[in-house]
Write an enzyme that holds these catalytic residues in place. Structure first.
Site, PDB file in Angstrom:
ATOM      1  N   ASN A 266       0.878  -1.177   0.000  1.00  0.00           N
ATOM      2  CA  ASN A 266       0.000   0.000   0.000  1.00  0.00           C
ATOM      3  C   ASN A 266       0.911   1.221   0.000  1.00  0.00           C
ATOM      4  O   ASN A 266       1.586   1.506   1.000  1.00  0.00           O
ATOM      5  CB  ASN A 266      -0.918   0.002   1.223  1.00  0.00           C
ATOM      6  CG  ASN A 266      -1.839   1.222   1.252  1.00  0.00           C
ATOM      7  OD1 ASN A 266      -1.435   2.315   0.874  1.00  0.00           O
ATOM      8  ND2 ASN A 266      -3.068   1.042   1.702  1.00  0.00           N
TER       9      ASN A 266
ATOM     10  N   GLU B 177      -4.003   1.823  -2.880  1.00  0.00           N
ATOM     11  CA  GLU B 177      -4.070   3.270  -2.636  1.00  0.00           C
ATOM     12  C   GLU B 177      -3.156   4.034  -3.588  1.00  0.00           C
ATOM     13  O   GLU B 177      -2.354   4.859  -3.152  1.00  0.00           O
ATOM     14  CB  GLU B 177      -3.765   3.605  -1.169  1.00  0.00           C
ATOM     15  CG  GLU B 177      -4.950   3.369  -0.251  1.00  0.00           C
ATOM     16  CD  GLU B 177      -4.902   4.234   1.008  1.00  0.00           C
ATOM     17  OE1 GLU B 177      -5.455   5.355   0.956  1.00  0.00           O
ATOM     18  OE2 GLU B 177      -4.344   3.796   2.022  1.00  0.00           O
TER      19      GLU B 177
ATOM     20  N   ASP C  49      -4.003  -4.894   1.179  1.00  0.00           N
ATOM     21  CA  ASP C  49      -4.300  -4.249   2.459  1.00  0.00           C
ATOM     22  C   ASP C  49      -5.700  -4.682   2.879  1.00  0.00           C
ATOM     23  O   ASP C  49      -6.686  -4.183   2.366  1.00  0.00           O
ATOM     24  CB  ASP C  49      -4.213  -2.727   2.284  1.00  0.00           C
ATOM     25  CG  ASP C  49      -4.567  -1.978   3.550  1.00  0.00           C
ATOM     26  OD1 ASP C  49      -4.920  -2.619   4.553  1.00  0.00           O
ATOM     27  OD2 ASP C  49      -4.504  -0.736   3.524  1.00  0.00           O
TER      28      ASP C  49
ATOM     29  N   ASN D 120      -6.975  -4.362   5.887  1.00  0.00           N
ATOM     30  CA  ASN D 120      -7.524  -3.550   6.974  1.00  0.00           C
ATOM     31  C   ASN D 120      -8.154  -4.422   8.064  1.00  0.00           C
ATOM     32  O   ASN D 120      -9.200  -4.092   8.633  1.00  0.00           O
ATOM     33  CB  ASN D 120      -8.520  -2.513   6.438  1.00  0.00           C
ATOM     34  CG  ASN D 120      -7.831  -1.212   6.040  1.00  0.00           C
ATOM     35  OD1 ASN D 120      -6.967  -0.706   6.762  1.00  0.00           O
ATOM     36  ND2 ASN D 120      -8.198  -0.671   4.895  1.00  0.00           N
TER      37      ASN D 120
ATOM     38  N   ASP E 159      -1.640  -6.187   6.330  1.00  0.00           N
ATOM     39  CA  ASP E 159      -1.415  -6.518   4.916  1.00  0.00           C
ATOM     40  C   ASP E 159      -1.095  -8.002   4.839  1.00  0.00           C
ATOM     41  O   ASP E 159      -0.134  -8.474   5.446  1.00  0.00           O
ATOM     42  CB  ASP E 159      -0.270  -5.665   4.366  1.00  0.00           C
ATOM     43  CG  ASP E 159      -0.580  -4.177   4.428  1.00  0.00           C
ATOM     44  OD1 ASP E 159      -1.137  -3.655   3.450  1.00  0.00           O
ATOM     45  OD2 ASP E 159      -0.298  -3.559   5.483  1.00  0.00           O
TER      46      ASP E 159
ATOM     47  N   ASP F  45       2.912   4.739   4.883  1.00  0.00           N
ATOM     48  CA  ASP F  45       2.709   4.260   6.250  1.00  0.00           C
ATOM     49  C   ASP F  45       2.647   2.724   6.302  1.00  0.00           C
ATOM     50  O   ASP F  45       2.714   2.141   7.386  1.00  0.00           O
ATOM     51  CB  ASP F  45       1.490   4.901   6.928  1.00  0.00           C
ATOM     52  CG  ASP F  45       0.302   5.115   6.005  1.00  0.00           C
ATOM     53  OD1 ASP F  45       0.321   4.599   4.862  1.00  0.00           O
ATOM     54  OD2 ASP F  45      -0.647   5.793   6.423  1.00  0.00           O
ATOM     55  N   HIS F  46       2.539   2.073   5.144  1.00  0.00           N
ATOM     56  CA  HIS F  46       2.626   0.612   5.057  1.00  0.00           C
ATOM     57  C   HIS F  46       4.004   0.206   4.516  1.00  0.00           C
ATOM     58  O   HIS F  46       4.685   1.016   3.887  1.00  0.00           O
ATOM     59  CB  HIS F  46       1.578   0.047   4.091  1.00  0.00           C
ATOM     60  CG  HIS F  46       0.153   0.259   4.500  1.00  0.00           C
ATOM     61  ND1 HIS F  46      -0.674  -0.780   4.881  1.00  0.00           N
ATOM     62  CD2 HIS F  46      -0.606   1.383   4.556  1.00  0.00           C
ATOM     63  CE1 HIS F  46      -1.884  -0.307   5.155  1.00  0.00           C
ATOM     64  NE2 HIS F  46      -1.871   1.004   4.975  1.00  0.00           N
TER      65      HIS F  46
END
Length: 260
Positions: A7, A34, A150, A152, A221, A250-251
DNA sequence: ATGCCTCGCTATGCGAGA
């Protein structure tokens, strides 16, 4: 066959980090989430110059997924089946032609779902029901297949540094985790947990509150492998070091190495 | 308690992320 999911939190903001990573880590296949870009705005030439075929399923401003591959791709499809009114770009799949085997590869960006409860959480759970249906169909094909991206979803308390902070969060609520388990229970293998036990393994650290410096992360993930694909699994790892680089997402990337 | 950061938007603060 080395496949990574990543991501990247905006392909335009991350283009240098992305091309550096592709050059150094050189996945055969990269599943991106994303991208936050329409298809026409995706910087495809810079990635094609590195030897990758680029297939995108984009959307303006938010979401968006892509498959980058050094190996041949066939039968590319976009969008998760089950709701013709869903305009969010969160799913892309293709068949990757390896040296010895072909693998059906699905890249996904599962809805965040916060705040929960609420309409966004309802959408997350409905999306997971559609994912369950697609997963069943993939199994029925009996070819090696994987679904990665991802999710989530924090599967277990050990997948968060501070699980108590996530109790009421859409990523950790019982209904979310049950929906994830229900898909696993169809017969999928969660690749990372097939190879690594115990706490302290994360794939996301918030930009805020010094989460990275405190190693205050979560593991969201994931790679889910069909039985035929799980038989090919050689390794699964998290490329944690990427989070400490210049202007990071951030991933971080999560990888599998398949004998294919 | 809230927000902390970061992204894209045809912006000049806001929604979304997790």
């Amino acid at each position: 066959m080395k496949i990574a999911t990543f991501n990247i939190n905006g392909v335009k903001a991350r283009i240098n980090a992305l091309t550096d990573w592709l050059t150094e880590s050189a996945p055969d296949v990269a599943l991106l989430q994303e991208i936050k870009s329409v298809d026409e705005g995706f910087p495809r030439e810079m990635i094609e110059d590195l030897g990758y075929t680029v297939e995108t399923h984009g959307q303006k401003g938010f979401n968006g997924v892509a498959i980058l591959s050094k190996l041949p791709l066939e039968d590319i499809t976009r969008g998760l089946p089950g709701d013709d009114d869903d305009e969010q770009a969160r799913w892309i799949e293709a068949t990757v032609i390896g040296d010895t085997d072909a693998v059906r590869v699905c890249g996904l960006y599962l809805p965040n779902g916060n705040p929960a409860p609420g309409p966004k959480y309802d959408y997350k759970l409905a999306w997971m029901e559609r994912l369950h249906a697609r997963a069943e169909a993939l199994l029925a094909d009996e070819m090696p297949a994987l679904m990665a991206g991802d999710y989530n979803i924090i599967p277990q308390p050990e997948d968060a540094k501070r699980p108590e902070a996530w109790t009421d969060d859409a990523l950790f609520r019982p209904e979310s985790r049950a929906a994830f388990r229900k898909i696993l229970n169809l017969g999928f293998t969660e690749a990372f947990r097939a190879r690594t036990f115990g706490p302290g393994h994360y794939s996301f650290w918030d930009y805020q509150a010094g989460a990275w410096n405190k190693d205050d992360g979560i593991r969201i993930d994931h790679f889910l492998l069909s039985p035929q694909c799980a038989d090919m699994l050689q390794e699964c790892w998290i490329e944690k070091e990427v989070r400490g680089r210049e202007k990071p997402s951030d991933h971080v990337p999560v990888w599998v190495d398949l004998k294919a």
